[in-house]
Design a protein around this motif. Structure first.
Motif, PDB file in Angstrom:
ATOM      1  N   PHE A 231       0.834  -1.201   0.000  1.00 48.94           N
ATOM      2  CA  PHE A 231       0.000   0.000   0.000  1.00 48.94           C
ATOM      3  C   PHE A 231       0.870   1.253   0.000  1.00 48.94           C
ATOM      4  CE2 PHE A 231      -1.613   3.517   2.519  1.00 48.94           C
ATOM      5  CZ  PHE A 231      -2.803   3.829   1.877  1.00 48.94           C
ATOM      6  N   PHE A 232       1.843   1.291   0.896  1.00 41.90           N
ATOM      7  CA  PHE A 232       2.679   2.490   1.019  1.00 41.90           C
ATOM      8  C   PHE A 232       3.584   2.662  -0.198  1.00 41.90           C
ATOM      9  CE2 PHE A 232       1.457   1.642   5.421  1.00 41.90           C
ATOM     10  CZ  PHE A 232       1.062   2.907   5.832  1.00 41.90           C
ATOM     11  N   GLN A 233       4.050   1.531  -0.741  1.00 40.82           N
ATOM     12  CA  GLN A 233       4.915   1.648  -1.920  1.00 40.82           C
ATOM     13  C   GLN A 233       4.146   2.156  -3.130  1.00 40.82           C
ATOM     14  OE1 GLN A 233       6.912  -2.143  -1.817  1.00 40.82           O
ATOM     15  NE2 GLN A 233       8.761  -1.221  -0.935  1.00 40.82           N
ATOM     16  N   LYS A 234       2.911   1.700  -3.256  1.00 40.57           N
ATOM     17  CA  LYS A 234       2.067   2.199  -4.353  1.00 40.57           C
ATOM     18  C   LYS A 234       1.874   3.719  -4.213  1.00 40.57           C
ATOM     19  CE  LYS A 234      -2.677   2.032  -4.659  1.00 40.57           C
ATOM     20  NZ  LYS A 234      -4.005   1.403  -4.649  1.00 40.57           N
ATOM     21  N   GLY A 235       1.592   4.157  -2.994  1.00 38.13           N
ATOM     22  CA  GLY A 235       1.400   5.583  -2.744  1.00 38.13           C
ATOM     23  C   GLY A 235       2.651   6.389  -3.023  1.00 38.13           C
ATOM     24  N   LEU A 236       3.773   5.838  -2.634  1.00 36.39           N
ATOM     25  CA  LEU A 236       5.044   6.525  -2.858  1.00 36.39           C
ATOM     26  C   LEU A 236       5.335   6.656  -4.352  1.00 36.39           C
ATOM     27  CD1 LEU A 236       7.542   7.755  -1.498  1.00 36.39           C
ATOM     28  CD2 LEU A 236       8.585   5.478  -1.571  1.00 36.39           C
ATOM     29  N   GLY A 261      -1.374   1.044  12.037  1.00 43.97           N
ATOM     30  CA  GLY A 261      -1.974   1.171  10.703  1.00 43.97           C
ATOM     31  C   GLY A 261      -1.251   2.171   9.804  1.00 43.97           C
ATOM     32  N   ASP A 262      -0.912   3.310  10.361  1.00 47.14           N
ATOM     33  CA  ASP A 262      -0.428   4.421   9.528  1.00 47.14           C
ATOM     34  C   ASP A 262       1.084   4.635   9.566  1.00 47.14           C
ATOM     35  OD1 ASP A 262      -3.127   5.252   8.946  1.00 47.14           O
ATOM     36  OD2 ASP A 262      -3.217   6.202  10.923  1.00 47.14           O
ATOM     37  N   LEU A 263       1.693   4.331  10.702  1.00 51.74           N
ATOM     38  CA  LEU A 263       3.048   4.848  10.921  1.00 51.74           C
ATOM     39  C   LEU A 263       4.154   3.807  10.986  1.00 51.74           C
ATOM     40  CD1 LEU A 263       2.175   7.502  13.666  1.00 51.74           C
ATOM     41  CD2 LEU A 263       2.187   7.790  11.177  1.00 51.74           C
ATOM     42  N   GLN A 264       3.814   2.625  11.463  1.00 51.38           N
ATOM     43  CA  GLN A 264       4.863   1.633  11.712  1.00 51.38           C
ATOM     44  C   GLN A 264       5.621   1.248  10.436  1.00 51.38           C
ATOM     45  OE1 GLN A 264       3.533  -1.879  13.811  1.00 51.38           O
ATOM     46  NE2 GLN A 264       5.593  -2.274  14.570  1.00 51.38           N
ATOM     47  N   THR A 265       4.871   1.006   9.363  1.00 53.42           N
ATOM     48  CA  THR A 265       5.522   0.608   8.112  1.00 53.42           C
ATOM     49  C   THR A 265       6.411   1.729   7.554  1.00 53.42           C
ATOM     50  OG1 THR A 265       3.706  -0.913   7.644  1.00 53.42           O
ATOM     51  CG2 THR A 265       5.109  -0.310   5.788  1.00 53.42           C
ATOM     52  N   PRO A 266       5.889   2.973   7.446  1.00 60.71           N
ATOM     53  CA  PRO A 266       6.774   4.055   6.969  1.00 60.71           C
ATOM     54  C   PRO A 266       8.013   4.237   7.854  1.00 60.71           C
ATOM     55  CG  PRO A 266       4.506   4.791   6.922  1.00 60.71           C
ATOM     56  CD  PRO A 266       4.502   3.444   7.588  1.00 60.71           C
ATOM     57  N   GLU A 268       9.434   1.988  10.199  1.00 60.98           N
ATOM     58  CA  GLU A 268      10.354   0.871  10.427  1.00 60.98           C
ATOM     59  C   GLU A 268      10.782   0.157   9.153  1.00 60.98           C
ATOM     60  OE1 GLU A 268       8.460  -1.561  13.403  1.00 60.98           O
ATOM     61  OE2 GLU A 268       8.534   0.044  14.915  1.00 60.98           O
ATOM     62  N   LYS A 269       9.924   0.186   8.138  1.00 65.04           N
ATOM     63  CA  LYS A 269      10.286  -0.566   6.925  1.00 65.04           C
ATOM     64  C   LYS A 269      10.748   0.333   5.786  1.00 65.04           C
ATOM     65  CE  LYS A 269       7.662  -4.715   7.753  1.00 65.04           C
ATOM     66  NZ  LYS A 269       6.345  -5.332   7.565  1.00 65.04           N
ATOM     67  N   MET A 270      10.399   1.640   5.837  1.00 65.66           N
ATOM     68  CA  MET A 270      10.722   2.503   4.703  1.00 65.66           C
ATOM     69  C   MET A 270      11.693   3.631   5.050  1.00 65.66           C
ATOM     70  SD  MET A 270       6.853   2.689   3.190  1.00 65.66           S
ATOM     71  CE  MET A 270       7.178   3.329   1.545  1.00 65.66           C
ATOM     72  N   GLY A 271      11.908   3.851   6.330  1.00 63.75           N
ATOM     73  CA  GLY A 271      12.873   4.875   6.723  1.00 63.75           C
ATOM     74  C   GLY A 271      12.401   6.308   6.577  1.00 63.75           C
ATOM     75  N   PHE A 272      11.108   6.545   6.806  1.00 66.24           N
ATOM     76  CA  PHE A 272      10.630   7.927   6.803  1.00 66.24           C
ATOM     77  C   PHE A 272      11.390   8.723   7.878  1.00 66.24           C
ATOM     78  CE2 PHE A 272       6.362   8.673   4.599  1.00 66.24           C
ATOM     79  CZ  PHE A 272       6.575   7.683   3.654  1.00 66.24           C
ATOM     80  N   GLY A 273      11.688   9.978   7.584  1.00 65.21           N
ATOM     81  CA  GLY A 273      12.440  10.812   8.518  1.00 65.21           C
ATOM     82  C   GLY A 273      11.686  11.067   9.806  1.00 65.21           C
ATOM     83  N   MET A 274      10.360  11.225   9.686  1.00 66.84           N
ATOM     84  CA  MET A 274       9.571  11.504  10.882  1.00 66.84           C
ATOM     85  C   MET A 274       8.164  10.930  10.729  1.00 66.84           C
ATOM     86  SD  MET A 274       8.617  15.202  12.599  1.00 66.84           S
ATOM     87  CE  MET A 274      10.277  15.836  12.506  1.00 66.84           C
ATOM     88  N   VAL A 275       7.636  10.374  11.831  1.00 63.19           N
ATOM     89  CA  VAL A 275       6.219  10.010  11.852  1.00 63.19           C
ATOM     90  C   VAL A 275       5.570  10.723  13.034  1.00 63.19           C
ATOM     91  CG1 VAL A 275       6.534   7.786  10.682  1.00 63.19           C
ATOM     92  CG2 VAL A 275       6.517   7.862  13.187  1.00 63.19           C
ATOM     93  N   VAL A 276       4.311  11.110  12.830  1.00 63.04           N
ATOM     94  CA  VAL A 276       3.603  11.897  13.838  1.00 63.04           C
ATOM     95  C   VAL A 276       2.295  11.199  14.178  1.00 63.04           C
ATOM     96  CG1 VAL A 276       2.586  14.135  14.367  1.00 63.04           C
ATOM     97  CG2 VAL A 276       4.585  14.008  12.862  1.00 63.04           C
ATOM     98  N   LEU A 277       2.176  10.795  15.445  1.00 58.22           N
ATOM     99  CA  LEU A 277       0.952  10.127  15.896  1.00 58.22           C
ATOM    100  C   LEU A 277      -0.016  11.174  16.437  1.00 58.22           C
ATOM    101  CD1 LEU A 277      -0.501   7.399  16.461  1.00 58.22           C
ATOM    102  CD2 LEU A 277       0.574   7.419  18.721  1.00 58.22           C
ATOM    103  N   HIS A 278      -1.194  11.256  15.827  1.00 55.16           N
ATOM    104  CA  HIS A 278      -2.202  12.215  16.287  1.00 55.16           C
ATOM    105  C   HIS A 278      -3.097  11.558  17.329  1.00 55.16           C
ATOM    106  CE1 HIS A 278      -6.163  14.428  15.864  1.00 55.16           C
ATOM    107  NE2 HIS A 278      -5.322  15.335  16.319  1.00 55.16           N
ATOM    108  N   GLN A 279      -3.187  12.184  18.510  1.00 56.16           N
ATOM    109  CA  GLN A 279      -4.119  11.712  19.541  1.00 56.16           C
ATOM    110  C   GLN A 279      -5.056  12.851  19.881  1.00 56.16           C
ATOM    111  OE1 GLN A 279      -1.815  10.131  22.814  1.00 56.16           O
ATOM    112  NE2 GLN A 279      -1.635   8.129  21.834  1.00 56.16           N
TER     113      GLN A 279
END
Ligand SMILES: [Mg+2]
Length: 306
Positions: A231-236, A261-266, A268-279
């Motif tokens: 899913f994330f690779q298609k989006g990228l 759902g939203d952040l772990q893959t980017p 841990e698996k894709m190396g995104f510079g930053m992930v932001v969890l909205h609560q």
């Protein structure tokens, strides 16, 4: 470059000029869960035209209860069923019904679509002893999603952030799950056509532009969905095609309301510079580690850009 904020742990800062922005939509940019009640008004209106006011209200109430049961059952942690009306038994019975009416989906796509509103409408009508045709069910589900989207309020701080990103001339991509738009057959089974489901979602997400969500493109989870890497690779790939060049992922930022759902893959698996969890409702902005922040205010993220 690593910089130290006086009040927090270290965050690896990202420069504005290279930043690329990715957002989940539901419960990250907009308050989707609450908007479902608004959406159910759309269901009621369509059914009222066919079956009258009283039946329509009954079906609407059933629909909201079924949706709430799915939400609360889905959120159970540590086997604590006290917040679920009817408890585990009611939730398991609902899941069994879902499995029973999605043979095609299960066979072809290995997992059923738990959140199909078409299916919830059918269940709600069955409970009220009403027979709805596939056409009415489709129409009611359309009305649900359109009403929900029209009534949606974009979180004000998210809008501020979007404005700021656009002031810096940086791109915004939306990564959103499937709405699981299924079609009912005359036999009462539900079928999934990814192209159909995706086209309907695309139409509804376009409405967010009128509310100030000024995005480049949206990538939708049909058929592969979060949290799968596909899913994330298609989006990228879509983002890179839009930009006409590769995205350096160390400058990419992903926002979501679900870590798994939203952040772990980017992250841990894709190396995104930053992930932001909205609560929602969280009053502080916490730095979890060099690549992760948790906040109730998306706009706060800009302090980690330079
Ligand atoms: Mg979400």
């Amino acid at each position: 470059m690593v910089s130290v904020k006086s009040k927090s742990k270290e965050v690896r800062e990202i420069s504005w000029s290279d930043s690329v922005w990715f957002f989940d939509i539901d419960d990250t940019l907009i308050n989707t869960e609450e908007a479902s009640l608004d959406g159910s008004e759309g269901v009621r209106k369509v059914i009222e035209a066919h079956l009258g006011e009283e039946k329509a209200k009954e079906i609407q109430e059933n629909f909201n209860k079924i949706f709430q049961l799915m939400v609360s059952g889905y959120r159970v942690i540590n086997n604590d069923w006290s917040k679920v009306e009817g408890g585990k038994e009611a939730f398991d019975a609902l899941l069994a019904k879902v499995e029973n009416c999605q043979s095609q989906v299960k066979q072809k796509y290995s997992a059923v679509k738990k959140w199909s509103r078409e299916m919830f409408i059918k269940f709600a009508a069955d409970q009220a002893g009403a027979n709805l045709t596939p056409e009415i069910i489709n129409e009611a589900a359309d009305s649900y999603w359109l009403t929900l989207t029209e009534k949606t309020i974009v979180y004000p701080r998210a809008l501020e952030l979007i404005k700021e990103i656009k002031n810096h001339n940086r791109p915004i991509f939306l990564f959103t799950s499937s709405d699981a738009r299924l079609k009912m057959t005359d036999g009462g089974q539900f079928e999934y056509d990814p192209e159909y489901s995706m086209a309907l979602k695309r139409e509804r997400i376009e409405l967010l532009r009128e509310k100030g969500v000024n995005f480049n493109i949206v990538s939708i989870g049909d058929p592969e969905d979060k949290p799968h890497l596909d899913f994330f690779q298609k989006g990228l790939q879509m983002a890179e095609a839009d930009l006409g060049k590769p995205v350096a992922l160390s400058n990419a930022i992903m926002f979501g309301d679900s870590f798994g759902g939203d952040l772990q893959t980017p992250k841990e698996k894709m190396g995104f510079g930053m992930v932001v969890l909205h609560q929602k409702g969280k009053q502080t902005t916490d730095v979890n580690d060099a690549h992760q922040i948790t906040t109730g205010n998306l706009h706060d993220v800009i302090q980690y850009l330079n």
